[in-house]
Enzyme design. Structure first.
Site, PDB file in Angstrom:
ATOM      1  N   CYS A   1       0.832  -1.203   0.000  1.00 48.15           N
ATOM      2  CA  CYS A   1       0.000   0.000   0.000  1.00 48.15           C
ATOM      3  C   CYS A   1       0.872   1.261   0.000  1.00 48.15           C
ATOM      4  CB  CYS A   1      -0.934   0.007   1.209  1.00 48.15           C
ATOM      5  SG  CYS A   1      -0.086   0.244   2.784  1.00 48.15           S
TER       6      CYS A   1
ATOM      7  N   CYS B   1       2.954   1.764   3.171  1.00 49.95           N
ATOM      8  CA  CYS B   1       4.082   0.824   3.245  1.00 49.95           C
ATOM      9  C   CYS B   1       5.218   1.284   2.341  1.00 49.95           C
ATOM     10  CB  CYS B   1       3.622  -0.577   2.866  1.00 49.95           C
ATOM     11  SG  CYS B   1       2.347  -1.245   3.961  1.00 49.95           S
TER      12      CYS B   1
END
Length: 79
Positions: free
Chosen positions: A10, A13
């Site tokens: 994501c 991240c």
């Protein structure tokens, strides 16, 4: 030094990964950075929420994106 950024791929991240790469450059330490997106491997570490940061097999952050300077401080502390 071994650093693992744990995440699902994501945006948060990836932001933690980028901040970690910059922090390693800032701190001047030799470190291998690994980006782990396999949920089974993440679960095996004991990490409960992503994004996560593991330095030398120790979970140092979970569930948030740290600032570059905070990561650099953790790198120095865990050398």
């Amino acid at each position: 030094m071994q650093i693992k950024v744990m995440g699902t791929g994501c945006r948060k991240c990836k932001a933690l990964l980028a901040a970690t790469e910059e922090a390693v450059k800032m701190s001047g330490v030799q470190a291998e950075i690994e980006y782990v997106t396999d949920m089974i491997k993440i679960a095996e570490t004991g990490l409960l929420s992503t994004p996560g940061l593991i330095i030398n097999d120790k979970i140092v952050s979970s569930g948030r994106v740290l600032e570059t300077q905070a990561i650099a401080d953790l790198i120095v502390q865990n050398q």
